[in-house]
Design an enzyme around this catalytic site. Structure first.
Site, PDB file in Angstrom:
ATOM      1  N   ASP A   1      39.795  -4.372  36.300  1.00  0.00           N
ATOM      2  CA  ASP A   1      39.101  -3.522  35.336  1.00  0.00           C
ATOM      3  C   ASP A   1      37.858  -4.275  34.858  1.00  0.00           C
ATOM      4  O   ASP A   1      37.072  -4.732  35.677  1.00  0.00           O
ATOM      5  CB  ASP A   1      40.051  -3.142  34.199  1.00  0.00           C
ATOM      6  CG  ASP A   1      39.433  -2.216  33.161  1.00  0.00           C
ATOM      7  OD1 ASP A   1      39.296  -1.023  33.426  1.00  0.00           O
ATOM      8  OD2 ASP A   1      39.080  -2.721  32.069  1.00  0.00           O
TER       9      ASP A   1
ATOM     10  N   HIS B   1      45.241   3.141  37.872  1.00  0.00           N
ATOM     11  CA  HIS B   1      44.263   2.153  37.407  1.00  0.00           C
ATOM     12  C   HIS B   1      44.844   0.760  37.182  1.00  0.00           C
ATOM     13  O   HIS B   1      44.127  -0.231  37.302  1.00  0.00           O
ATOM     14  CB  HIS B   1      43.634   2.655  36.105  1.00  0.00           C
ATOM     15  CG  HIS B   1      42.557   1.761  35.582  1.00  0.00           C
ATOM     16  ND1 HIS B   1      41.393   1.511  36.268  1.00  0.00           N
ATOM     17  CD2 HIS B   1      42.471   1.032  34.429  1.00  0.00           C
ATOM     18  CE1 HIS B   1      40.633   0.682  35.567  1.00  0.00           C
ATOM     19  NE2 HIS B   1      41.263   0.381  34.455  1.00  0.00           N
TER      20      HIS B   1
END
Length: 319
Positions: free
Chosen positions: A99, A298
């Site tokens: 991320d 994610h």
């Protein structure tokens, strides 16, 4: 066994979690996370002969939280990684980020290839510097509703996410995961006028198999004092980062590199990714063929630890 320490770097104190001996591997988390995001990577990488260090980056968890928004630029973050490597008594390291940690890893490799021997990014690929500052670009494209723009205003997202941290983690970790049926494929992460970031997803009645209530306990405890402002300040520097990195426009990564993502990751479906991802190995010839995990959302290394660990170990052992 994971051990915890504090290290003084660039005038601030960083908390690290460490296990193993051997070549240094630095793990950089994303938002809203901390060192614990790498809990499944410590033992396998340490057992393979690596010194594994996961850091709470500035503004997160048990590390220091400078008050000035301007203290969270990409140059500060890269400086922290280089300072940490040297503070640990090492001259070189492999840097792996997920991320927000991925852009930090890519930029550290780009700016200091003399220190970073190899780099891996999870979820977020190395991205070309666009012709327009990113916050402005998203504001114009999505009429100010893209979540980056919602995060821009000091105090707003800070208060929303901190109102009930446990609910925040349950909703964000489930909401952006491959287990959320709405992520097949995910839509654009927009915040409706007058609404909040968390309105996009309801709290799950039952957590997915990769996430336990005990995990939520840890994340909640790690944010009890820190809050979310430090991490949100990273977003508030996106346009400033665009200005600061002008000298590295079109620069390529010159060291071995690996990119891992999931096909249900919201970043995988950001505007322009359908054109960028097929071109990555052309743009960066040192980048291995990307690893795309079917059905993964994610939270790559948390959702698919076995596959991620296998890919990372194959990459590390090939260096």
């Amino acid at each position: 066994m994971v051990e915890h320490h504090s290290v003084n770097v660039n005038g601030i104190r960083l908390h690290i979690a460490e296990e193993g001996e051997g070549p240094l591997v630095v793990l950089l988390h994303g938002f809203p996370e901390c060192w614990y995001s790498w809990r499944h990577q410590f033992a396998p990488l340490a057992a393979a002969g690596y010194r594994v260090v996961a850091v709470d980056q500035r503004g997160y968890g048990r590390s220091d939280h400078p008050q000035e928004v301007e203290a969270y630029t990409i140059l500060h973050l890269v400086g922290d990684v280089i300072g940490l490597i040297h503070a640990l008594g090492e001259k070189h390291a492999v840097v792996i980020g997920h991320d927000w940690g991925a852009p930090v890893a890519w930029h550290t490799a780009l700016l200091r290839p003399d220190v970073v021997t190899a780099v891996a990014g999870l979820s977020v690929p190395p991205q070309p510097r666009g012709s327009v500052p990113p916050l402005r670009a998203m504001r114009e494209r999505f009429d100010g509703q893209f979540y980056w723009n919602y995060f821009e205003t000091p105090g707003v997202a800070d208060a929303e996410l901190a109102a009930d941290p446990r609910a925040t983690f349950r909703r964000t970790l489930y909401g952006a995961s491959g287990d959320n049926p709405h992520n097949d494929p995910p839509g654009q992460p927009l915040v409706q006028p007058g609404g909040g970031f968390l309105d996009r997803v309801k709290a799950p009645e039952k957590l997915p198999s990769w996430l336990t209530e005990e995990d939520i306990d840890v994340f909640t405890a790690e944010y009890a004092e820190a809050g979310f402002t430090g991490g949100l300040n990273w977003y508030r520097n996106l346009d400033r980062n665009w200005e600061l990195t002008a000298a590295w426009a079109d620069a390529t990564i010159q060291i071995p590199a690996l990119y891992i993502t999931g096909d249900r990751d919201l970043v995988y479906h950001f505007p322009g990714m359908d054109q960028l991802l097929p071109a990555l190995t052309t743009l960066h010839p040192q980048l291995r063929e990307p690893v795309v995990l079917p059905g993964c959302g994610h939270w790559t290394q948390q959702e698919r630890p076995d596959e991620v660990n296998a890919a990372l170990l194959e990459f590390l052992d090939s260096l």
